[in-house]
Every structure is written in C-alpha cells, then in structure tokens.
Design a protein around this motif. Sequence first.
Motif, short mmCIF file in Angstrom:
data_model
loop_
_atom_site.label_atom_id
_atom_site.label_comp_id
_atom_site.label_asym_id
_atom_site.label_seq_id
_atom_site.Cartn_x
_atom_site.Cartn_y
_atom_site.Cartn_z
N ASP A 136 0.82 -1.21 0.00
CA ASP A 136 0.00 0.00 0.00
C ASP A 136 0.85 1.26 0.00
O ASP A 136 0.34 2.38 0.05
CB ASP A 136 -0.97 0.02 1.18
CG ASP A 136 -0.28 -0.10 2.53
OD1 ASP A 136 0.96 0.00 2.58
OD2 ASP A 136 -0.98 -0.29 3.54
N GLY A 137 2.20 1.10 -0.02
CA GLY A 137 3.09 2.24 -0.08
C GLY A 137 3.40 2.87 1.26
O GLY A 137 3.99 3.95 1.32
N LEU A 138 3.04 2.18 2.35
CA LEU A 138 3.28 2.72 3.69
C LEU A 138 4.37 1.95 4.42
O LEU A 138 4.41 0.71 4.37
CB LEU A 138 2.00 2.67 4.53
CG LEU A 138 0.87 3.64 4.18
CD1 LEU A 138 -0.32 3.40 5.11
CD2 LEU A 138 1.34 5.09 4.30
N VAL A 139 5.23 2.69 5.10
CA VAL A 139 6.14 2.14 6.09
C VAL A 139 5.62 2.63 7.43
O VAL A 139 5.53 3.83 7.67
CB VAL A 139 7.59 2.61 5.87
CG1 VAL A 139 8.50 2.11 6.98
CG2 VAL A 139 8.10 2.13 4.52
N HIS A 156 6.39 6.28 -2.72
CA HIS A 156 5.80 6.42 -4.06
C HIS A 156 5.75 5.04 -4.71
O HIS A 156 6.64 4.66 -5.48
CB HIS A 156 6.61 7.39 -4.90
CG HIS A 156 6.72 8.76 -4.30
ND1 HIS A 156 5.64 9.61 -4.20
CD2 HIS A 156 7.78 9.41 -3.75
CE1 HIS A 156 6.02 10.74 -3.63
NE2 HIS A 156 7.32 10.64 -3.33
N GLY A 157 4.73 4.27 -4.40
CA GLY A 157 4.59 2.93 -4.95
C GLY A 157 4.79 1.86 -3.91
O GLY A 157 4.96 2.12 -2.71
N ARG A 158 4.75 0.61 -4.36
CA ARG A 158 4.90 -0.54 -3.47
C ARG A 158 6.24 -0.53 -2.75
O ARG A 158 7.26 -0.15 -3.32
CB ARG A 158 4.79 -1.84 -4.25
CG ARG A 158 3.42 -2.12 -4.85
CD ARG A 158 3.44 -3.47 -5.57
NE ARG A 158 2.14 -3.85 -6.08
CZ ARG A 158 1.88 -5.00 -6.67
NH1 ARG A 158 2.86 -5.88 -6.84
NH2 ARG A 158 0.67 -5.26 -7.10
N VAL A 176 14.64 1.98 3.01
CA VAL A 176 13.43 1.49 2.35
C VAL A 176 13.70 1.28 0.86
O VAL A 176 14.17 2.20 0.17
CB VAL A 176 12.26 2.49 2.53
CG1 VAL A 176 10.99 1.93 1.87
CG2 VAL A 176 12.01 2.78 4.00
N GLY A 177 13.41 0.07 0.37
CA GLY A 177 13.48 -0.21 -1.05
C GLY A 177 12.07 -0.36 -1.61
O GLY A 177 11.24 -1.04 -1.01
N SER A 178 11.81 0.26 -2.75
CA SER A 178 10.45 0.27 -3.28
C SER A 178 10.46 0.34 -4.81
O SER A 178 11.51 0.23 -5.44
CB SER A 178 9.68 1.48 -2.72
OG SER A 178 10.22 2.69 -3.25
N SER A 182 14.93 3.91 -6.00
CA SER A 182 15.90 4.59 -5.16
C SER A 182 15.70 4.10 -3.73
O SER A 182 14.70 3.45 -3.42
CB SER A 182 15.75 6.11 -5.24
OG SER A 182 14.44 6.49 -4.83
N ILE A 183 16.66 4.40 -2.87
CA ILE A 183 16.55 4.01 -1.47
C ILE A 183 16.23 5.25 -0.65
O ILE A 183 16.97 6.24 -0.70
CB ILE A 183 17.87 3.37 -0.95
CG1 ILE A 183 18.23 2.16 -1.80
CG2 ILE A 183 17.72 2.97 0.51
CD1 ILE A 183 19.32 2.43 -2.79
#
Length: 255
Positions: A136-139, A156-158, A176-178, A182-183
């Motif tokens: 859902d794009g949340l941490v 911004h995204g999964r 965070v990797g998504s 980028s990290i």
Amino acid sequence: MLGLLRFRELGCAPPDGFPLQLSVMSLRARALQLAPHLEVKTAHSSGVRSLDLERKYGRFLLAGDAAGSLAVYDASPEPTRPHGNSGTGGAQVARRQMGPTVAKPIARVVKAHKYAIAAVCWYPADPGLFVSAAYDGLVRAWDADSLQAVLDFEMHGRVYAIAISPVAASHGLIAVGSEEASIRLCDLRSGAHAHVLRAHSSPVWSVAWSPTQPHTLASGSQDCRAFVWDIRRPSPMHSLERGRGALATGGGREG
C-alpha cells in the motif's frame, strides 16, 4: 571441503578464505532440521511473507502476511516441568513423551495494512517498537505494547524491503526499497524522510545494513545490480553488475 583444508595446510589458500567458509556454510545448511520440541500455531489465513525475530531476547517472532495482517509469537515459551523426573535425562524423556510445545500467537493486528505486507522488522535497540512495510506504499512504525501505529512514512509505490541498522547509535534510520528505483532513508526520531540514495534504474528489492558499520548499507535491484553505500555520501562506494564478474569500486554509477 577436505580438498580446501589441504590447500590451506599447504599455504595455497588463506586461513579464512571465502571458498572454505562457503563450504562450511553449505554443510551446516544441509544439516538443518526442524526443531523437534517447538511448533508454531499460525494465526494467518493467507501466506506469510515476512518474518523477523527480535535480537535482544531472541524470543518474539514478528510475522506479516499477504492479507495485510501482523502477528507476534512467543517463539521460546517456558517449558513444562516434568513431574517425578528432576534430572536432565528425565526432563528430556518427559519432553519426548509430551511431544513438541506449541507456540501460539500472543498478539495480532488484523488489516494492519490495506495490501500485502512485504517486510517486517524489530527495532534492534528496543523490542517495544517494530516496523512494517506493504504494497500500500506505507512504512509504519508500531508500539509493540499497545499494537498501535505511531508513525507513518508514505512512499511512491509498493514497498519491497526495509532494514534498520543493528549497530547505529547516532541515527535511527529505516532504509526502504520500493518501486521508486531509489533508497529512501526514513528517520524514526524526527518522523521525516532524511534523504534519498539514487543509482538504481529499476525497483529496489532488497536492502541490508552492515552488522559492524553504522553508515554502510547495501542495496539490490531489479536492474541486476547491487550497490554498497556510505549513506553520508550521495554516490555508492561499490557496485556489482551482472556480467562484470568483479566488484567495481568508484564514486558513482557505472554502466
């Protein structure tokens, strides 16, 4: 493995050479078996996608599933004391007779996220806090006692991967990797995005901190490349690319 030991004796290989380490690790992996004294009773109705065992006590197992739910298990319950046999041998016999101990979930959050949970992570310095990340794009940071969300970071995204340094005393950053390629480094102390590390050209699927260096981070991506970063610098220290066969060292992106 015997051949590698012989090479080491002859001085043809370093005493702590990587091939020997890899051989020992492979032997240990093949010898792994399920623990005969402990079973985990699942609280999940869908596939479990991520697990993390907190390091301070080595007892509480955090799990996230494809339905967006979280559960905490006590992975080291107190054993039942056998009656009559007080010695170690008697305890082992009684344990075999009683069968394995079943570890049940001690806490659960249904629909902690809207979509599948991709990663979970305990805060290394304090098991009273853990972090989850989802499609859902949340941490999301959680209070482990109340099981209430205390902080959200929107991506911004999964989100595919998260990691917190086990040795950092000077920062409380979540890597965070998504899908963003980028990290992002999210600061648990300030609740803000600290900064962004850019070098990948496709979604970042994995991130991992050094177990000894608080500012060293590794990342892996769908673009077939892995980078090693000093997070105090904008460009990666090292890169490993498919087909190169060697680790490239430099101040920036290659390719």
